[in-house]
Design a protein around this motif. Sequence first.
Motif, PDB file in Angstrom:
ATOM      1  N   SER A 211       6.655   4.220   7.085  1.00 37.96           N
ATOM      2  CA  SER A 211       8.532   4.761   5.878  1.00 37.96           C
ATOM      3  C   SER A 211       8.772   4.223   6.839  1.00 37.96           C
ATOM      4  O   SER A 211      10.057   3.973   7.179  1.00 37.96           O
TER       5      SER A 211
ATOM      6  N   GLN B  54      10.013  -1.890   7.911  1.00 45.25           N
ATOM      7  CA  GLN B  54      11.045  -2.443   6.949  1.00 45.25           C
ATOM      8  C   GLN B  54      10.348  -3.625   5.762  1.00 45.25           C
ATOM      9  O   GLN B  54       9.691  -4.844   6.647  1.00 45.25           O
ATOM     10  N   THR B  55      10.090  -3.201   4.741  1.00 46.41           N
ATOM     11  CA  THR B  55       8.773  -4.717   4.389  1.00 46.41           C
ATOM     12  C   THR B  55      10.385  -5.515   4.481  1.00 46.41           C
ATOM     13  O   THR B  55      10.949  -5.726   4.011  1.00 46.41           O
TER      14      THR B  55
ATOM     15  N   GLU C 141      10.246  -8.467  -0.531  1.00 44.39           N
ATOM     16  CA  GLU C 141      11.316  -8.122  -1.709  1.00 44.39           C
ATOM     17  C   GLU C 141      11.325  -8.162  -2.711  1.00 44.39           C
ATOM     18  O   GLU C 141      11.543  -8.423  -4.154  1.00 44.39           O
TER      19      GLU C 141
ATOM     20  N   MET D  97       8.576  -9.971  -4.503  1.00 44.91           N
ATOM     21  CA  MET D  97       8.071  -8.273  -5.205  1.00 44.91           C
ATOM     22  C   MET D  97       9.087  -8.442  -6.942  1.00 44.91           C
ATOM     23  O   MET D  97       8.497  -8.414  -7.971  1.00 44.91           O
TER      24      MET D  97
ATOM     25  N   SER E 185       8.265  -8.596 -10.687  1.00 45.26           N
ATOM     26  CA  SER E 185       8.131  -8.274 -11.665  1.00 45.26           C
ATOM     27  C   SER E 185       9.496  -8.075 -12.584  1.00 45.26           C
ATOM     28  O   SER E 185       8.517  -7.782 -13.811  1.00 45.26           O
TER      29      SER E 185
ATOM     30  N   TYR F 253      -2.181  -5.672   3.060  1.00 46.29           N
ATOM     31  CA  TYR F 253      -1.803  -4.401   2.033  1.00 46.29           C
ATOM     32  C   TYR F 253      -1.314  -2.757   2.891  1.00 46.29           C
ATOM     33  O   TYR F 253      -0.644  -1.900   2.274  1.00 46.29           O
TER      34      TYR F 253
ATOM     35  N   ASN G 237       2.024  -2.365   3.603  1.00 45.21           N
ATOM     36  CA  ASN G 237       2.951  -2.314   2.691  1.00 45.21           C
ATOM     37  C   ASN G 237       3.259  -1.031   1.855  1.00 45.21           C
ATOM     38  O   ASN G 237       2.938  -0.730   1.494  1.00 45.21           O
TER      39      ASN G 237
ATOM     40  N   GLU H 170       5.797  -0.030   0.771  1.00 46.57           N
ATOM     41  CA  GLU H 170       5.971   0.151  -1.052  1.00 46.57           C
ATOM     42  C   GLU H 170       4.519  -0.294  -1.911  1.00 46.57           C
ATOM     43  O   GLU H 170       4.687   1.242  -2.861  1.00 46.57           O
TER      44      GLU H 170
ATOM     45  N   SER I 162       2.997   3.194  -0.987  1.00 41.59           N
ATOM     46  CA  SER I 162       3.795   4.008  -1.776  1.00 41.59           C
ATOM     47  C   SER I 162       3.075   4.480  -2.826  1.00 41.59           C
ATOM     48  O   SER I 162       3.499   6.028  -3.517  1.00 41.59           O
ATOM     49  N   LEU I 163       2.333   3.736  -3.774  1.00 44.06           N
ATOM     50  CA  LEU I 163       1.755   3.945  -4.929  1.00 44.06           C
ATOM     51  C   LEU I 163       0.933   4.610  -4.715  1.00 44.06           C
ATOM     52  O   LEU I 163       0.203   5.371  -5.567  1.00 44.06           O
TER      53      LEU I 163
END
Length: 261
Positions: free
Chosen positions: A15, A18-19, A24, A27, A31, A101, A104, A106, A109-110
């Motif tokens: 955490s 930073q990605t 970002e 992604m 999306s 990954y 990563n 983000e 977090s999934l």
Amino acid sequence: MRNILIFLLLLAVWSCKQTPKSTETDMASQSDEALGRILFIVSNQDTYGSSDINAANHFAEIVFAYDVFKNARYTIDFVSPEGGAIPIGYLNTSDAIEKQYLYNFEFMSLLKNTRKPEEVDPSEYLAVYYGGGGAAMYGVPENEAIQKIAMNVYEKNNGIVSAICHGTAGIVNLKTSDGKYLYDGKKVNGFPDLFENMDAAYYKQFPFSIEQTITKRGGLFEYSEEGWDNFHIAEGRLITGQDPTAAASVAEKVVIALSSN
């Protein structure tokens, strides 16, 4: 609980990272152009049955498939029987995709915030993908809410059910609306008994044999005796793979099937 504690500790470290902005942006772009949603089904179990032997979801079997779907511009969500964080294991940090990954935030977090079954709307998904690892033998196969989600995707959405390795345990109880098992009379694959150590303490905790259960219920269970050679089967809208080496191929076959739906 050790797997989950390690997972949360690592997540606290991630955490602080930073990605990269370019990632970002990529992604967000993907999306915006998403072709649809795919639901990954994973387990909260962190031991083999009631033992103190650690169990986990197979990280490679998740990320190899996730990478294929992401690059094909699908949005991926995760569901588990209890929701929240799931234990991960079998990591190989020398593998470029796994390492990508693992760091990563983000993506990780999934895995920390998987959805509960009641938080999932089956009508949103084109396919489900059952991840493997020893954890997959517990919690998922008997969960009726997850079964209903998978069969709604398959029957109401004309979608795809896919699984990898021990993830095939998740489909053993799936039935169509006419009462037949989803795999009845169909070729299907998963981790075979040949490669299980049936005398080991971990195996004695298994609630059932994937191969034997599917065969008894009318499925045509096929597998590679070589193992770890990308063996997988696409039988209509049921797509299954034997072990981690087939995870990406299973995802690729799902993408092909979706493009022809």
